[in-house]
Design an enzyme around this catalytic site. Structure first.
Site, PDB file in Angstrom:
ATOM      1  N   LYS A   1     -17.603  -4.580  35.674  1.00 16.40           N
ATOM      2  CA  LYS A   1     -17.056  -5.884  36.063  1.00 16.40           C
ATOM      3  C   LYS A   1     -15.841  -6.228  35.204  1.00 16.40           C
ATOM      4  O   LYS A   1     -15.837  -5.934  34.008  1.00 16.40           O
ATOM      5  CB  LYS A   1     -18.173  -6.918  35.836  1.00 16.40           C
TER       6      LYS A   1
ATOM      7  N   LYS B   1     -13.881 -10.956  30.282  1.00 23.71           N
ATOM      8  CA  LYS B   1     -13.066 -11.374  29.134  1.00 23.71           C
ATOM      9  C   LYS B   1     -13.522 -10.673  27.857  1.00 23.71           C
ATOM     10  O   LYS B   1     -12.781 -10.617  26.880  1.00 23.71           O
ATOM     11  CB  LYS B   1     -13.080 -12.900  28.965  1.00 23.71           C
TER      12      LYS B   1
ATOM     13  N   LYS C   1     -26.315  -9.188  27.216  1.00 24.36           N
ATOM     14  CA  LYS C   1     -25.701  -9.838  26.056  1.00 24.36           C
ATOM     15  C   LYS C   1     -26.505  -9.605  24.779  1.00 24.36           C
ATOM     16  O   LYS C   1     -25.932  -9.488  23.700  1.00 24.36           O
ATOM     17  CB  LYS C   1     -25.552 -11.343  26.297  1.00 24.36           C
TER      18      LYS C   1
HETATM   19  P1  TYM Z   1     -18.928 -17.319  33.333  1.00 29.75           P
HETATM   20  O1  TYM Z   1     -18.276 -18.291  32.425  1.00 29.75           O
HETATM   21  O2  TYM Z   1     -19.281 -15.982  32.822  1.00 29.75           O
HETATM   22  O3  TYM Z   1     -18.014 -17.086  34.615  1.00 29.75           O
HETATM   23  C1  TYM Z   1     -17.532 -18.173  35.370  1.00 29.75           C
HETATM   24  C2  TYM Z   1     -17.495 -17.853  36.852  1.00 29.75           C
HETATM   25  O4  TYM Z   1     -16.646 -16.732  37.086  1.00 29.75           O
HETATM   26  C3  TYM Z   1     -17.351 -15.751  37.838  1.00 29.75           C
HETATM   27  N1  TYM Z   1     -16.891 -14.426  37.420  1.00 29.75           N
HETATM   28  C4  TYM Z   1     -16.501 -13.469  38.288  1.00 29.75           C
HETATM   29  N2  TYM Z   1     -16.418 -13.462  39.621  1.00 29.75           N
HETATM   30  C5  TYM Z   1     -15.972 -12.337  40.217  1.00 29.75           C
HETATM   31  N3  TYM Z   1     -15.615 -11.216  39.516  1.00 29.75           N
HETATM   32  C6  TYM Z   1     -15.697 -11.184  38.166  1.00 29.75           C
HETATM   33  N4  TYM Z   1     -15.329 -10.099  37.489  1.00 29.75           N
HETATM   34  C7  TYM Z   1     -16.152 -12.350  37.492  1.00 29.75           C
HETATM   35  N5  TYM Z   1     -16.339 -12.669  36.174  1.00 29.75           N
HETATM   36  C8  TYM Z   1     -16.797 -13.935  36.163  1.00 29.75           C
HETATM   37  C9  TYM Z   1     -18.811 -15.972  37.486  1.00 29.75           C
HETATM   38  O5  TYM Z   1     -19.673 -15.436  38.463  1.00 29.75           O
HETATM   39  C10 TYM Z   1     -18.871 -17.482  37.417  1.00 29.75           C
HETATM   40  O6  TYM Z   1     -19.010 -18.036  38.705  1.00 29.75           O
HETATM   41  N6  TYM Z   1     -23.632 -18.994  33.541  1.00 29.75           N
HETATM   42  C11 TYM Z   1     -22.265 -19.197  34.046  1.00 29.75           C
HETATM   43  C12 TYM Z   1     -21.713 -20.568  33.712  1.00 29.75           C
HETATM   44  C13 TYM Z   1     -22.560 -21.709  34.144  1.00 29.75           C
HETATM   45  C14 TYM Z   1     -22.757 -22.158  35.472  1.00 29.75           C
HETATM   46  C15 TYM Z   1     -23.609 -23.301  35.376  1.00 29.75           C
HETATM   47  C16 TYM Z   1     -22.301 -21.713  36.718  1.00 29.75           C
HETATM   48  C17 TYM Z   1     -23.290 -22.525  33.334  1.00 29.75           C
HETATM   49  N7  TYM Z   1     -23.910 -23.505  34.068  1.00 29.75           N
HETATM   50  C18 TYM Z   1     -24.029 -23.996  36.520  1.00 29.75           C
HETATM   51  C19 TYM Z   1     -22.709 -22.424  37.848  1.00 29.75           C
HETATM   52  C20 TYM Z   1     -23.560 -23.550  37.747  1.00 29.75           C
HETATM   53  C21 TYM Z   1     -21.369 -18.143  33.407  1.00 29.75           C
HETATM   54  O7  TYM Z   1     -21.646 -17.579  32.395  1.00 29.75           O
HETATM   55  O8  TYM Z   1     -20.191 -17.997  34.035  1.00 29.75           O
END
Ligand code: TYM
Length: 341
Positions: free
Chosen positions: A203, A206, A120
């Site tokens: 991957k 969004k 990022k």
């Molecule tokens: P974020 O918002 O990027 O994504 C949310 C969840 O979706 C999953 N994900 C995917 N899984 C499979 N294939 C993909 N292409 C894909 N894109 C996204 C992510 O692995 C995630 O599970 N840091 C985290 C948010 C967060 C969080 C937490 C998660 C903040 N605090 C505490 C768990 C526990 C994030 O950026 O997810």
């Protein structure tokens, strides 16, 4: 789900950033699995992590809308606010309070090694916000302020959950306590890493500039079917068995998506689909995707008609979340030596 830390009552926590629309990756890698864990007898807490979203610029109006839209996605996919605690992070100040303590436990070197930060921040790390660097400490606080033992996430979040364990271990060691659990990441199923429909080595995200690379949870039936028909593949038909998918990332991705949507294993899907040309497989996948996703997208739109109800659900969830988080934060303050805790 594995055993986790035995001394702690099992509790599930996870979160998603309201930093743009939801993709099929978020749905299959996270939300669908959140729903599966709900009602398993374990307490489930799911958060809209708005404090994480602002580590990169968010337009305030867009942030408000995306927070409600993500909540609508949770509800439309089957999360039930009477069975799970659903709330947005900024309404539970204990997250950022514990995050500060963890900022003082975690080391700069740990943060600099995080691949999400490197991706990022890009080449201009000195221009990234301080929040983006500290992001994983806030994530650790999200999890540990509930003593959560299990965190369902996609593959890309594994490193952050491992860092959460490092922070818990250092805190426990520094203060000679066993206060925080060693949380387990739960990365299971066929779709832990859904790839771009345009490039099987990237991957699904969004933030990809190409809308054709992803299925958005707000896409209608036509858009979903069209994107699947146009998904990049190689010219060969599907192999006979899962083994033959190894060197074929695009084919593997579509089969994984099929398996995750249908609730079958990859081997079961290959038993039915092995040997079919993409001209036959893609329409079947498109039908399945429309069948599973279109009802969610129309439910989301229905929830979005009533933002006051969404806000009420988030507020109620935040109140319930605080009853768990506040005593854990108070005890943490006491361990650290804060007077008045
Ligand atoms: P974020 O918002 O990027 O994504 C949310 C969840 O979706 C999953 N994900 C995917 N899984 C499979 N294939 C993909 N292409 C894909 N894109 C996204 C992510 O692995 C995630 O599970 N840091 C985290 C948010 C967060 C969080 C937490 C998660 C903040 N605090 C505490 C768990 C526990 C994030 O950026 O997810």
């Amino acid at each position: 789900m594995s055993e986790g830390t035995t001394a702690f009552t099992p509790r599930v926590f996870s979160g998603i950033q309201p930093s743009g629309g939801l993709t099929l990756g978020n749905y299959l890698g996270a939300i669908k699995r959140f729903v599966d864990m709900q009602g398993s007898g374990i307490e489930t807490i799911y958060c809209v992590v708005d404090m994480h979203a602002i580590t990169v610029w968010q337009d305030p109006e867009a942030l408000r809308r995306q927070t409600r839209e993500l909540t609508a996605g949770y509800l439309a996919a089957g999360l039930d606010p009477t069975q799970s605690i659903l709330f947005n992070q900024s309404q539970v100040p204990e997250h950022t309070q514990l995050a500060w303590i963890f900022n003082c436990v975690a080391r700069m070197g740990w943060m600099n090694r995080m691949t999400q930060f490197k991706d990022k921040a890009g080449k201009h790390a000195e221009k990234a916000s301080l929040g983006l660097l500290a992001y994983p400490a806030l994530m650790a606080a999200d999890i540990l302020v509930y003593h959560a033992t299990h965190v369902p996430v996609g593959e890309d979040q594994k490193q952050h959950v491992e860092l959460t364990r490092d922070i818990a271990a250092k805190f426990n060691h520094d203060f000679k306590t066993e206060f925080f659990p060693m949380t387990e990441p739960v990365i299971e199923g066929a779709a832990t890493r859904v790839m771009s429909l345009r490039d099987g080595s990237k991957k699904m995200s969004k933030s990809d500039p190409s809308d054709a690379s992803r299925i958005n949870m707000t896409d209608d039936a036509d858009a979903i079917a069209k994107k699947i028909r146009k998904a990049k593949t190689d010219p060969e038909p599907l192999p006979e068995t899962a083994d033959g998918l190894k060197e074929r990332p695009e084919a593997r991705n579509l089969v994984n998506i099929y398996a995750a949507l249908s609730g079958e294993t990859v081997a079961e899907v290959m038993a039915q689909m092995g040997g079919k040309p993409f001209g036959e497989f893609k329409p079947l996948l498109a039908d399945l995707a429309v069948d599973k996703l279109a009802p969610i997208s129309s439910e989301m739109a229905r929830y979005m008609q009533d933002p006051a109800e969404i806000d009420r659900i988030l507020k109620d969830g935040a109140t319930r979340a605080r009853t768990i988080a506040a005593p854990i934060l108070r005890k943490t303050y006491e361990i650290v030596g804060m007077v008045g805790a």
